[in-house]
Design an enzyme around this catalytic site. Structure first.
Site, PDB file in Angstrom:
ATOM      1  N   ASP A 155      -2.254   1.674   6.956  1.00 59.67           N
ATOM      2  CA  ASP A 155      -1.616   1.232   5.718  1.00 59.67           C
ATOM      3  C   ASP A 155      -1.332  -0.270   5.732  1.00 59.67           C
ATOM      4  OD1 ASP A 155      -1.369   3.850   4.548  1.00 59.67           O
ATOM      5  OD2 ASP A 155       0.129   4.233   6.092  1.00 59.67           O
TER       6      ASP A 155
ATOM      7  N   ASP B 251       0.856  -1.172   0.000  1.00 59.36           N
ATOM      8  CA  ASP B 251       0.000   0.000   0.000  1.00 59.36           C
ATOM      9  C   ASP B 251       0.890   1.219   0.000  1.00 59.36           C
ATOM     10  OD1 ASP B 251      -2.487   1.433   0.254  1.00 59.36           O
ATOM     11  OD2 ASP B 251      -1.811   1.954   2.268  1.00 59.36           O
TER      12      ASP B 251
ATOM     13  N   GLU C  74      -1.936  -1.784  -5.853  1.00 57.38           N
ATOM     14  CA  GLU C  74      -3.209  -1.196  -6.240  1.00 57.38           C
ATOM     15  C   GLU C  74      -3.153  -0.753  -7.695  1.00 57.38           C
ATOM     16  OE1 GLU C  74      -5.309   1.173  -2.764  1.00 57.38           O
ATOM     17  OE2 GLU C  74      -3.201   1.657  -2.916  1.00 57.38           O
TER      18      GLU C  74
END
Ligand code: ZN
Length: 405
Positions: A360, A188, A275
């Protein structure tokens, strides 16, 4: 099982002073050819005539090289000038396909590369660390490693007064099997007010990504210096050079950092889950510093992904980009999704099961889980069958380009 690998090897050239002058002239000749061809196309358009194709432009180029007033063009290599025409063709094609702006005239201070598309046009002498360039002769280069494979083409470029050669080659390589097939990491990117970090699911912070931030103060200073200088003056040119140098340092620092991070991640983990962020293009309209900052972080993220993808492929690993929706608000323990779970940018506390974690880290766990799910459904095949001939190009641009100044 093997596949074809295209790779670019970039070195700094060490031309002597006569060669440096010639290189400047050659690249000026390419720019001249590009601009003249563009002017010709514009004239034809205004006269209601059809755009010339590449072959017709090449015939025009031959005429220019023979015409007495532009005979100096013939002193520079023709292949590179033809490539300038190819560039113009591509710029037009991109414009018509809606991918780019209308082709513009190239200004004097814009670097124009010299491209030699055919291995017959140049020679590489690796034991003596020199490369033969048409009409220029043998030029020495800083040899940092051996070029592997069959030579394809070379590009000579200039950046802030230095010349570089990028040598592209192709070779057959065995498709490797990653030694850590079963190790997966979710990553992340935690964006804060003025910095960012990468976090794995075990909470290990990979590193901060703040090359721009650290240099911002200096960049602003040089920017101010530049704006005070008179247009067209020598001092202005100097100030512009200093600013460009500063930008270059930021770009290099970032690239170096991202190369190292992606190297370690793809070496230690067979599967890297990230992501799937849509990268915003920074435009002049976005002057809000927060947004600008985010755009810069996004660019770093985008480059990281590009590097991860090719490095993983070369090692037999895998990069999986998952849908970023809800990864930061879903509980990694019970799966409960609620914006209220996110107490602050830092803290995550599940409203249903009470699971508390660093925000996170929690998101990284979700990202890893989503990646694992995609593997389980067979969306990603670990072993590619042989003979696919996938030729993944190492992104040489990625090592050169940074944030838009
Ligand atoms: Zn929960």
């Amino acid at each position: 099982m093997s596949s074809e690998r295209l790779q670019a090897f970039k070195f700094e050239l060490m031309p002597d002073s006569a060669q440096t002058r010639l290189l400047g002239r050659f690249s000026g000749a390419c720019r001249f050819v590009y601009n003249r061809a563009l002017a010709l196309q514009k004239l034809r358009f205004e006269a209601g005539e059809k755009k010339l194709g590449y072959a017709a432009l090449c015939r025009a180029l031959t005429e220019w090289r023979h015409a007495p007033e532009t005979a100096w063009l013939a002193l520079a290599p023709v292949h590179a000038q033809q490539q300038a025409l190819k560039d113009l063709e591509r710029a037009y094609a991109n414009f018509f396909a809606g991918r780019g702006a209308f082709p513009k005239f190239k200004a004097r201070d814009r670097g124009q590369g010299l491209r030699f598309p055919d291995p017959k046009q140049f020679k590489l002498d690796q034991p003596n660390a020199r490369v033969f360039i048409p009409k220029l002769g043998w030029v020495r280069y800083r040899k940092s490693r051996n070029v592997l494979g069959d030579l394809r083409n070379i590009t000579v470029t200039e950046c802030l007064g230095r010349w570089y050669v990028s040598i592209q080659s192709v070779r057959e390589v065995a498709i490797p099997v990653h030694p850590e097939q079963q190790r997966e990491i979710g990553i992340d990117m935690g964006a804060r007010k003025d910095w960012a970090l990468l976090i794995g699911q075990d909470g290990a912070m990979v590193k901060t990504l703040n090359a721009y931030r650290a240099a911002e103060h200096r960049l602003k200073h040089y920017q101010r210096c530049l704006s005070r200088k008179k247009k067209g003056s020598k001092n202005r040119a100097k100030a512009r050079y200093r600013l460009a140098k500063c930008h270059q340092r930021v770009t290099n620092t970032r690239a170096d950092f991202l190369h190292k991070v992606s190297h370690h991640l793809t070496r230690d983990y067979g599967v890297v889950c990230i992501e799937d962020l849509k990268v915003q293009v920074m435009t002049a309209a976005k002057v809000n510093p927060r947004q600008r900052n985010k755009a810069i972080l996004d660019q770093g993220w985008f480059m990281l992904r590009t590097l991860l993808e090719y490095k993983a492929e070369w090692r037999g690993g895998l990069v999986i980009a998952v849908d970023p929706v809800h990864t930061s608000t879903t509980c990694s323990m019970c799966g409960h999704n609620d914006p209220g779970n996110r107490k602050s940018p830092d803290k995550f506390e599940c409203l249903r099961c009470g699971h508390a974690d660093q925000a996170d880290k929690n998101a990284a766990k979700n990202i890893r889980r989503a990646g694992q799910a995609r593997i389980a459904c067979g969306e990603h095949v670990r072993h590619r069958s042989g003979g696919a001939g996938s030729a993944k190009q190492e992104p040489i641009e990625a090592t050169r380009q940074g944030p838009a100044p």
